[in-house]
Write a protein that holds these residues in place. Structure first.
Motif, PDB file in Angstrom:
ATOM      1  N   ILE A 151       0.870  -1.179   0.000  1.00 27.36           N
ATOM      2  CA  ILE A 151       0.000   0.000   0.000  1.00 27.36           C
ATOM      3  C   ILE A 151       0.906   1.228   0.000  1.00 27.36           C
ATOM      4  CG2 ILE A 151      -1.860   1.249   1.147  1.00 27.36           C
ATOM      5  CD1 ILE A 151      -2.574  -1.414   2.585  1.00 27.36           C
ATOM      6  N   ASP A 152       0.885   1.982  -1.076  1.00 25.83           N
ATOM      7  CA  ASP A 152       1.721   3.168  -1.214  1.00 25.83           C
ATOM      8  C   ASP A 152       0.947   4.402  -0.793  1.00 25.83           C
ATOM      9  OD1 ASP A 152       4.062   4.555  -1.882  1.00 25.83           O
ATOM     10  OD2 ASP A 152       3.368   4.935  -3.914  1.00 25.83           O
ATOM     11  N   SER A 153       1.506   5.187   0.116  1.00 22.65           N
ATOM     12  CA  SER A 153       0.911   6.445   0.607  1.00 22.65           C
ATOM     13  C   SER A 153      -0.428   6.208   1.311  1.00 22.65           C
ATOM     14  CB  SER A 153       0.736   7.441  -0.540  1.00 22.65           C
ATOM     15  OG  SER A 153       1.975   7.758  -1.111  1.00 22.65           O
ATOM     16  N   LEU A 154      -0.407   5.348   2.308  1.00 22.10           N
ATOM     17  CA  LEU A 154      -1.624   4.960   3.027  1.00 22.10           C
ATOM     18  C   LEU A 154      -2.441   6.150   3.514  1.00 22.10           C
ATOM     19  CD1 LEU A 154      -3.441   2.847   4.417  1.00 22.10           C
ATOM     20  CD2 LEU A 154      -1.907   2.993   6.384  1.00 22.10           C
ATOM     21  N   THR A 155      -1.818   7.062   4.242  1.00 24.10           N
ATOM     22  CA  THR A 155      -2.598   8.156   4.830  1.00 24.10           C
ATOM     23  C   THR A 155      -3.139   9.114   3.773  1.00 24.10           C
ATOM     24  OG1 THR A 155      -0.545   9.377   5.272  1.00 24.10           O
ATOM     25  CG2 THR A 155      -1.461   8.066   7.081  1.00 24.10           C
ATOM     26  N   LYS A 156      -2.478   9.206   2.633  1.00 21.10           N
ATOM     27  CA  LYS A 156      -2.994  10.042   1.548  1.00 21.10           C
ATOM     28  C   LYS A 156      -4.198   9.376   0.873  1.00 21.10           C
ATOM     29  CE  LYS A 156       1.268  12.496   0.498  1.00 21.10           C
ATOM     30  NZ  LYS A 156       2.306  12.759  -0.500  1.00 21.10           N
ATOM     31  N   ILE A 157      -4.179   8.055   0.769  1.00 17.59           N
ATOM     32  CA  ILE A 157      -5.292   7.337   0.147  1.00 17.59           C
ATOM     33  C   ILE A 157      -6.566   7.536   0.954  1.00 17.59           C
ATOM     34  CG2 ILE A 157      -6.239   5.040  -0.338  1.00 17.59           C
ATOM     35  CD1 ILE A 157      -3.416   4.159  -1.141  1.00 17.59           C
ATOM     36  N   VAL A 158      -6.461   7.415   2.281  1.00 19.24           N
ATOM     37  CA  VAL A 158      -7.662   7.511   3.117  1.00 19.24           C
ATOM     38  C   VAL A 158      -7.884   8.904   3.699  1.00 19.24           C
ATOM     39  CG1 VAL A 158      -7.660   5.073   3.708  1.00 19.24           C
ATOM     40  CG2 VAL A 158      -6.500   6.680   5.187  1.00 19.24           C
ATOM     41  N   GLY A 159      -6.941   9.807   3.468  1.00 15.41           N
ATOM     42  CA  GLY A 159      -7.096  11.175   3.971  1.00 15.41           C
ATOM     43  C   GLY A 159      -7.014  11.250   5.489  1.00 15.41           C
ATOM     44  N   ALA A 160      -6.114  10.455   6.082  1.00 15.65           N
ATOM     45  CA  ALA A 160      -6.003  10.415   7.543  1.00 15.65           C
ATOM     46  C   ALA A 160      -4.843  11.262   8.030  1.00 15.65           C
ATOM     47  CB  ALA A 160      -5.818   8.973   8.004  1.00 15.65           C
ATOM     48  N   ASP A 161      -4.885  11.574   9.308  1.00 17.77           N
ATOM     49  CA  ASP A 161      -3.843  12.340   9.975  1.00 17.77           C
ATOM     50  C   ASP A 161      -3.145  11.418  10.972  1.00 17.77           C
ATOM     51  OD1 ASP A 161      -2.326  14.102  11.494  1.00 17.77           O
ATOM     52  OD2 ASP A 161      -3.882  15.636  11.537  1.00 17.77           O
ATOM     53  N   LEU A 162      -1.843  11.498  11.056  1.00 13.81           N
ATOM     54  CA  LEU A 162      -1.103  10.635  11.986  1.00 13.81           C
ATOM     55  C   LEU A 162      -1.386  10.966  13.444  1.00 13.81           C
ATOM     56  CD1 LEU A 162       2.467  10.171  10.513  1.00 13.81           C
ATOM     57  CD2 LEU A 162       0.618   8.531  10.627  1.00 13.81           C
ATOM     58  N   ASN A 163      -1.903  12.144  13.724  1.00 13.55           N
ATOM     59  CA  ASN A 163      -2.119  12.555  15.110  1.00 13.55           C
ATOM     60  C   ASN A 163      -3.299  11.862  15.770  1.00 13.55           C
ATOM     61  OD1 ASN A 163       0.092  14.254  15.013  1.00 13.55           O
ATOM     62  ND2 ASN A 163      -1.121  15.951  14.225  1.00 13.55           N
ATOM     63  N   ASP A 164      -4.248  11.366  14.982  1.00 11.12           N
ATOM     64  CA  ASP A 164      -5.312  10.583  15.613  1.00 11.12           C
ATOM     65  C   ASP A 164      -4.872   9.115  15.627  1.00 11.12           C
ATOM     66  OD1 ASP A 164      -5.883   9.377  13.161  1.00 11.12           O
ATOM     67  OD2 ASP A 164      -7.550  10.706  12.719  1.00 11.12           O
ATOM     68  N   GLN A 165      -5.613   8.286  16.309  1.00 13.57           N
ATOM     69  CA  GLN A 165      -5.191   6.899  16.467  1.00 13.57           C
ATOM     70  C   GLN A 165      -5.722   5.978  15.380  1.00 13.57           C
ATOM     71  OE1 GLN A 165      -6.191   5.707  20.433  1.00 13.57           O
ATOM     72  NE2 GLN A 165      -4.417   6.749  21.301  1.00 13.57           N
ATOM     73  N   SER A 166      -6.407   6.513  14.391  1.00 16.61           N
ATOM     74  CA  SER A 166      -7.013   5.657  13.369  1.00 16.61           C
ATOM     75  C   SER A 166      -5.962   4.910  12.543  1.00 16.61           C
ATOM     76  CB  SER A 166      -7.935   6.466  12.454  1.00 16.61           C
ATOM     77  OG  SER A 166      -7.211   7.466  11.764  1.00 16.61           O
ATOM     78  N   THR A 167      -4.826   5.532  12.277  1.00 21.64           N
ATOM     79  CA  THR A 167      -3.778   4.859  11.504  1.00 21.64           C
ATOM     80  C   THR A 167      -3.185   3.716  12.316  1.00 21.64           C
ATOM     81  OG1 THR A 167      -3.282   6.894  10.295  1.00 21.64           O
ATOM     82  CG2 THR A 167      -1.622   5.159  10.238  1.00 21.64           C
ATOM     83  N   GLU A 168      -2.930   3.954  13.596  1.00 23.08           N
ATOM     84  CA  GLU A 168      -2.421   2.883  14.461  1.00 23.08           C
ATOM     85  C   GLU A 168      -3.414   1.726  14.535  1.00 23.08           C
ATOM     86  OE1 GLU A 168      -0.875   4.126  18.341  1.00 23.08           O
ATOM     87  OE2 GLU A 168      -0.908   6.173  17.574  1.00 23.08           O
ATOM     88  N   GLN A 169      -4.680   2.046  14.700  1.00 26.71           N
ATOM     89  CA  GLN A 169      -5.711   1.013  14.789  1.00 26.71           C
ATOM     90  C   GLN A 169      -5.804   0.217  13.492  1.00 26.71           C
ATOM     91  OE1 GLN A 169      -9.076   3.421  15.899  1.00 26.71           O
ATOM     92  NE2 GLN A 169      -8.513   3.442  18.058  1.00 26.71           N
ATOM     93  N   PHE A 170      -5.684   0.904  12.358  1.00 24.94           N
ATOM     94  CA  PHE A 170      -5.725   0.207  11.076  1.00 24.94           C
ATOM     95  C   PHE A 170      -4.521  -0.723  10.938  1.00 24.94           C
ATOM     96  CE2 PHE A 170      -4.452  -0.127   6.615  1.00 24.94           C
ATOM     97  CZ  PHE A 170      -5.563  -0.781   6.114  1.00 24.94           C
ATOM     98  N   LEU A 171      -3.337  -0.249  11.304  1.00 19.25           N
ATOM     99  CA  LEU A 171      -2.145  -1.094  11.209  1.00 19.25           C
ATOM    100  C   LEU A 171      -2.254  -2.306  12.124  1.00 19.25           C
ATOM    101  CD1 LEU A 171       0.650   1.622  10.968  1.00 19.25           C
ATOM    102  CD2 LEU A 171      -0.178   0.137   9.131  1.00 19.25           C
ATOM    103  N   ASP A 172      -2.854  -2.133  13.300  1.00 17.43           N
ATOM    104  CA  ASP A 172      -3.080  -3.277  14.198  1.00 17.43           C
ATOM    105  C   ASP A 172      -4.053  -4.266  13.562  1.00 17.43           C
ATOM    106  OD1 ASP A 172      -1.343  -2.227  16.091  1.00 17.43           O
ATOM    107  OD2 ASP A 172      -2.940  -1.329  17.305  1.00 17.43           O
TER     108      ASP A 172
END
Length: 137
Positions: free
Chosen positions: A84-105
């Motif tokens: 998956i290239d540029s994950l946070t850009k694809i979903v429009g997420a910000d690293l400061n919330d926990q959604s990226t961590e939760q997705f990676l888990d």
């Protein structure tokens, strides 16, 4: 297994990803999928790789991404590696919330259950990454 490659723009993430994708064709005994934003990898990766251009599917949330990955696997149990290239850009997420961590888990759990490897790039300063993301470096 989930591996995150993180760095600011221009640090060579995409070049490293291209090398990993092309070597996966030789080493993987199943199908390899690459999800990207835009069509920039079209001519750089081997033709055996299933290239998915994310904007064609309106991937705007991590929930959508979970469903999409689950659907990919349900339709093809021979998938062994997803890039998956540029994950946070694809979903429009910000690293400061926990959604990226939760997705990676979730991705790690999905990986363990189904025997699929995931390699993900994130465009951001790796020094600013929360511990929940750093554990996948």
């Amino acid at each position: 297994m989930v591996r995150v490659i993180m760095g600011v723009k221009g640090t060579g993430k995409t070049k490293q990803m291209i090398e990993l994708i092309n070597s996966a064709v030789q080493s993987e005994h199943g199908n390899v999928v690459c999800i990207e934003r835009g069509a920039k990898l079209t001519y750089d990766i081997h033709s055996k790789i299933r290239l998915v251009e994310a904007s064609q599917y309106d991937m705007g949330t991590y929930d959508f991404m979970k469903g999409f990955i689950s659907g990919l696997y349900a339709g093809n149990y021979d998938i062994t590696h997803v890039f998956i290239d540029s994950l946070t850009k694809i979903v429009g997420a910000d690293l400061n919330d926990q959604s990226t961590e939760q997705f990676l888990d979730w991705l790690n759990s999905f990986s363990e259950k189904n025997g699929i490897k995931f390699t993900v790039t994130i465009s951001a300063d790796e020094e600013l990454a929360p511990e929940g993301i750093k554990k996948y470096f």
